[in-house]
Design a protein around this motif. Structure first.
Motif, short mmCIF file in Angstrom:
data_model
loop_
_atom_site.label_atom_id
_atom_site.label_comp_id
_atom_site.label_asym_id
_atom_site.label_seq_id
_atom_site.Cartn_x
_atom_site.Cartn_y
_atom_site.Cartn_z
N LEU A 342 -8.81 90.23 53.80
CA LEU A 342 -8.11 89.24 54.61
C LEU A 342 -7.33 89.84 55.78
O LEU A 342 -7.39 89.31 56.90
CB LEU A 342 -7.19 88.40 53.72
N PRO A 343 -6.54 90.92 55.59
CA PRO A 343 -5.81 91.46 56.76
C PRO A 343 -6.73 91.82 57.91
O PRO A 343 -6.42 91.55 59.07
CB PRO A 343 -5.11 92.69 56.17
N ARG A 344 -7.88 92.44 57.59
CA ARG A 344 -8.83 92.79 58.66
C ARG A 344 -9.38 91.53 59.32
O ARG A 344 -9.53 91.46 60.55
CB ARG A 344 -9.97 93.63 58.08
N LEU A 345 -9.68 90.50 58.49
CA LEU A 345 -10.17 89.25 59.04
C LEU A 345 -9.15 88.62 59.97
O LEU A 345 -9.49 88.12 61.06
CB LEU A 345 -10.52 88.29 57.90
N PHE A 346 -7.86 88.62 59.57
CA PHE A 346 -6.81 88.06 60.42
C PHE A 346 -6.72 88.82 61.75
O PHE A 346 -6.54 88.21 62.82
CB PHE A 346 -5.46 88.10 59.71
N ARG A 347 -6.83 90.15 61.69
CA ARG A 347 -6.79 90.93 62.94
C ARG A 347 -7.97 90.58 63.84
O ARG A 347 -7.81 90.45 65.07
CB ARG A 347 -6.79 92.43 62.61
N ASP A 348 -9.16 90.45 63.22
CA ASP A 348 -10.35 90.12 64.01
C ASP A 348 -10.21 88.73 64.64
O ASP A 348 -10.57 88.53 65.81
CB ASP A 348 -11.60 90.16 63.13
#
Length: 363
Positions: A342-348
């Motif tokens: 999720l954190p990577r998805l939010f950054r993307d």
């Protein structure tokens, strides 16, 4: 406890090599073994420690080159850890409980004791209780009126067995275990906030003061043969019918078994497991440490729960469960992987929003 290598091998159904007349009087990890010890090097990884200790003999894995390890004798078994069960029994010095009946024990005249029963100091045995032959009842134990223990029972210090509890042969209870305490059963005169929450999944309604009426436990506890109960574990008596435990069930420390629970044969109940009232557990079930089972549920045969799993719905036979709420282990792992992403998805997504916003401004 001293035995020769060949005596140990014969008792375990294992193979012995080298000087099989060598006597050992204890067991130890390889690096800590003295010359009188049997070193436990049951995997190749453990054998490296033999050079750091003084062992002359060791229990090894099948096919091990015992001579290359510098040993005078060795025992090998196809499944060394299983052989450990028999080896540990041979080498166990016990707790030193004296035979016979200690003068400070209080035994009702109507109690029946089988042959060769040992009763420790300050133990109390109630009226009509029956203790099977060869049982060892340690110090400060209590056995209630009309309770029944089968032959070969072994009760460590401070075990409490309530009135009318029935237990089969070869029962083992570790210090502080309690069988036959009353169940946790209370009711309010009108529908309680707890009941409303279960129905509404959140809305408590009016928050009026409530008092609780006690429901007495009229049932007892019935336990099969070859059951072991860990230290400070508790099995509550049933409300009307008995709480029932099958044959061969093994409980770790601090387990809590609620009223009316039924557990099948050969289950493993690990430390700090809690099973709420009226739930049914099948045969050969393994409940990992800190598993919680809600009330009135069914867990099928051969099911397994991982540590800290919280079971809030029925579990089919053979299912491996994990998480809170419990779900199939592979599903839980996929959910956990998703959470980590999720954190990577939010950054993307944030970067994409920024790019779209910048593009819109230039247009």
């Amino acid at each position: 406890m001293s035995h020769s290598i060949k005596e140990i091998a014969a008792a375990l159904g294992a193979e012995a090599f080298g000087n099989t007349d060598l006597i050992v009087s204890g067991v130890a990890e390889p690096a800590m073994a003295q010359a009188s010890d049997l070193a436990l090097a049951m995997k190749p990884d453990f054998a490296a420690g033999l050079s750091k200790g003084q062992a002359r003999a060791a229990m090894l894995w099948a096919g091990a080159d015992w001579q290359a390890l510098g040993l005078e004798a060795a025992i090998t078994a196809p499944r060394p850890r299983f052989a450990m069960a028999g080896l540990s029994a041979m080498m166990d010095p016990g707790q030193g409980f004296a035979p016979g009946i200690h003068p400070s024990a209080v035994i009702d005249p109507s109690a029946q004791l089988g042959d060769d029963v040992s009763i420790g100091p300050l133990t109390v045995i109630g009226a009509g209780a029956r203790i099977g032959a060869g049982s060892v009842i340690g110090p400060q134990c209590f056995i209630g009126n009309d309770a029944v223990l089968g032959e070969g029972a072994y009760l460590r210090e401070g075990v409490k067995i309530g009135a009318r509890v029935t237990i089969g042969a070869r029962f083992i209870a570790q210090p502080g275990a309690v069988v036959g305490g009353d169940g946790f059963s209370f009711v309010t005169p009108e529908e309680s906030t707890i009941e409303r929450v279960r129905d509404s999944l959140g809305d408590q309604g009016d928050l009026a003061s409530q008092s609780y009426a006690r429901i007495h436990s009229l049932g007892s506890v019935s336990i099969g043969d070859d059951v072991e109960l860990g230290a400070n574990s508790c099995i509550d008596r049933g409300t009307v019918r008995d709480t029932r435990i099958g044959n061969g069930v093994k409980f770790d420390n601090l387990a809590q078994i609620g009223h009316n629970v039924e557990i099948g044969n050969d289950c493993l109940i690990c430390a700090q497991v809690g099973i709420a009232g009226s739930s049914r557990i099948g045969h050969n079930v393994v409940l990992g440490g800190q598993t919680g089972v809600s009330d009135n549920l069914f867990i099928g045969d051969h099911a397994i729960t991982g540590g800290a799993t919280k079971v809030l719905a029925n579990v089919p036979a053979g299912r491996v469960m994990l998480g809170y709420p419990a779900m199939k282990m592979e599903t839980h792992i996929e959910v956990y992987k998703g959470l980590r992403r999720l954190p990577r998805l939010f950054r993307d997504v944030a970067a994409l929003q920024k790019a779209v916003s910048k593009s819109a401004k230039t247009d």
